[in-house]
Design an enzyme around this catalytic site. Structure first.
Site, PDB file in Angstrom:
ATOM      1  N   LYS A  71       0.852  -1.223  -0.061  1.00  0.00           N
ATOM      2  CA  LYS A  71      -0.059  -0.013  -0.136  1.00  0.00           C
ATOM      3  C   LYS A  71       0.745   1.231  -0.259  1.00  0.00           C
ATOM      4  O   LYS A  71       2.136   0.935   0.019  1.00  0.00           O
ATOM      5  CB  LYS A  71      -0.815  -0.060   1.295  1.00  0.00           C
ATOM      6  N   TYR A 131      15.032  33.114   0.818  1.00  0.00           N
ATOM      7  CA  TYR A 131      13.721  33.804   1.497  1.00  0.00           C
ATOM      8  C   TYR A 131      14.123  34.223   2.799  1.00  0.00           C
ATOM      9  O   TYR A 131      14.836  33.542   3.511  1.00  0.00           O
ATOM     10  CB  TYR A 131      12.544  32.829   1.440  1.00  0.00           C
TER      11      TYR A 131
HETATM   12  C1  LIG Z   1      -0.030  -1.684   6.659  1.00  0.00           C
HETATM   13  C2  LIG Z   1      -0.523  -2.882   7.390  1.00  0.00           C
HETATM   14  C3  LIG Z   1       0.217  -3.864   7.525  1.00  0.00           C
HETATM   15  C4  LIG Z   1       1.878  -3.831   7.608  1.00  0.00           C
HETATM   16  O1  LIG Z   1       2.276  -3.086   8.388  1.00  0.00           O
HETATM   17  P1  LIG Z   1       3.931  -2.844   8.774  1.00  0.00           P
HETATM   18  O2  LIG Z   1       3.952  -2.347  10.163  1.00  0.00           O
HETATM   19  O3  LIG Z   1       4.407  -2.145   7.610  1.00  0.00           O
HETATM   20  O4  LIG Z   1       4.398  -4.119   8.620  1.00  0.00           O
HETATM   21  C5  LIG Z   1      -0.370  -5.064   8.055  1.00  0.00           C
HETATM   22  N1  LIG Z   1      -1.528  -5.201   8.415  1.00  0.00           N
HETATM   23  C6  LIG Z   1      -2.252  -4.201   8.176  1.00  0.00           C
HETATM   24  C7  LIG Z   1      -3.891  -4.311   8.334  1.00  0.00           C
HETATM   25  C8  LIG Z   1      -1.910  -3.061   7.632  1.00  0.00           C
HETATM   26  O5  LIG Z   1      -2.820  -2.191   7.278  1.00  0.00           O
END
Ligand SMILES: *Cc1c(COP(=O)(O)O)cnc(C)c1O
Length: 389
Positions: A40, A281
């Site tokens: 993601k 700036y």
């Molecule tokens: C993002 C996410 C993960 C992965 O998390 P990490 O800390 O990057 O390993 C796992 N499960 C869900 C539901 C997530 O949203």
């Protein structure tokens, strides 16, 4: 003119580093647990298309995303067809697509349960659903009544709904401060899994609970599937999990992970600034002596945080030099007085290595008061990504 797509900076991705990280993750996994690569947030800023390409060439066949549009991008990547799991947002049109394509998705409320059931029935192919249950994070998750409804539908309508998984997400497994809450969630999840399995003729293909931090800290959360994001990109979830890992034995342990990402640009211009003049700036930086300044075509509009004004460091010709003045929308200025010879076009490393120097993502995120996850995912999609070995 074909070079118009070149951006003012570019991101390099190391295939070798990814291979090393995946080997480490696999070495920590309970036998039999399936590794889902979480991609993601544009693969945590690495670039979803490029990252999935690299992961596939390392033999990864399972990917998890937040939204259906991300699933679509994963599905476009060449090579063997992967398993894709959508953990968050999916609308009706997208759900139709997911069911037809056989991608699985989370069901965490009655509306989505009903939608999956209706569409599975209409399409004539069962929706592959993961029941996400509430265990104490209080974000998304089925409560007991909604879970019972889901189990009943799975029981009576296997032609519309296929029980792909039962899962939950932990509310901060990376911090020992959350220990009691995480333990409670785990116990609650065990109970819910037991109840659900005992009350349904279909059985879940997988049970899952662990993200990166939980995989490292709580082996009992591995079950038969883990959802791993940050570790595969070469970062521990936070400093605490890193220190816990490297101090686990008497012998010093080196960081087992390797950063995949580097971010680079080139010197756009240089100029001399006389003593007593302000640079850029406003009046945040005064040249106390005559200095030489280089302009780099990267600014907050490219993901280089304004908090790095007068704070950031970059590497040029093996020197670690300071950002002076404010970070602009498209530019930063750095003091290059100590570099004897510098030319327009010289390589600038914003994140990564040059010679024996390194600008780490974590030092970068400390200066800019961001966590690794935030800094990475804010790297714009438009920046060109290049895969190197
Ligand atoms: C993002 C996410 C993960 C992965 O998390 P990490 O800390 O990057 O390993 C796992 N499960 C869900 C539901 C997530 O949203």
């Amino acid at each position: 003119m074909t070079a118009l797509h070149h951006t003012t900076s570019f991101i390099e991705l190391s295939q070798e580093a990814l291979a090393a990280n995946l080997a480490f993750i696999r070495s920590r996994l309970t036998t039999g647990a399936t590794f889902y690569s979480v991609v993601k947030g544009n693969a945590y800023g690495h670039g979803i298309k490029e990252f999935v390409t690299m992961a596939k060439s390392c033999g990864v066949g399972h990917f998890a995303v937040f939204s259906a549009d991300e699933a679509w991008h994963v599905a476009q990547v060449d090579g063997p067809r992967p398993e894709i799991m959508i953990m968050g947002m999916i609308d009706e049109a997208q759900m139709t697509w997911a069911i037809e394509e056989g991608h699985s998705f989370f069901v965490f409320n009655r509306e989505r349960l009903k939608q999956a059931f209706d569409l599975g029935k209409r399409i004539g192919k069962p929706a592959r659903i993961h029941l996400e249950v509430e265990t104490g994070m209080n974000r998304t998750g089925l409560d007991d009544a909604a879970l019972q409804e889901a189990l009943q539908l799975l029981n009576t309508h296997p032609e519309a709904l296929q029980w792909e998984g039962i899962c939950t997400h932990l509310a901060g497994a990376e911090s020992i401060g959350n220990y009691v809450r995480i333990k409670k969630q785990h116990i609650q999840f065990q109970k819910t899994v037991k109840f659900a399995k005992a009350n349904c003729q279909q059985q879940p293909a997988s049970i899952h609970e662990a993200c990166s931090a939980a995989m490292m800290r709580y082996p009992k959360t591995h079950w038969d599937l883990v959802r791993i994001g940050i570790l595969q990109y070469g970062f521990f979830p936070n400093r605490e999990t890193f220190i816990e890992y490297i101090t686990q034995s008497e012998e010093p342990i080196a960081d087992p992970l390797r950063r995949i990402i580097s971010w680079k640009s080139r010197v756009m211009d240089t100029k001399m600034v006389p003593a007593g003049e302000f640079v850029g700036y406003g009046s945040s930086y005064l040249a106390n002596a005559p200095i030489k300044v280089a302009q780099i075509p990267v600014g907050y509009g490219h993901g280089y945080s304004r908090n790095l004004s007068n704070q950031g460091r970059v590497l040029i010709r093996g020197h670690r030099v300071n950002v002076i003045g404010m970070v602009n929308m498209n530019m930063i200025q750095v003091d290059v007085s100590e570099i004897p010879e510098i030319f327009v076009g010289d390589e600038v490393v914003l994140i990564g290595r040059q010679g024996d120097q390194e600008i780490s993502v974590s030092s970068f995120s400390e200066y800019s008061d961001q966590i690794n996850y935030e800094l990475l995912t804010r790297l714009p999609q438009a920046i060109e990504r290049r895969i190197i070995t």
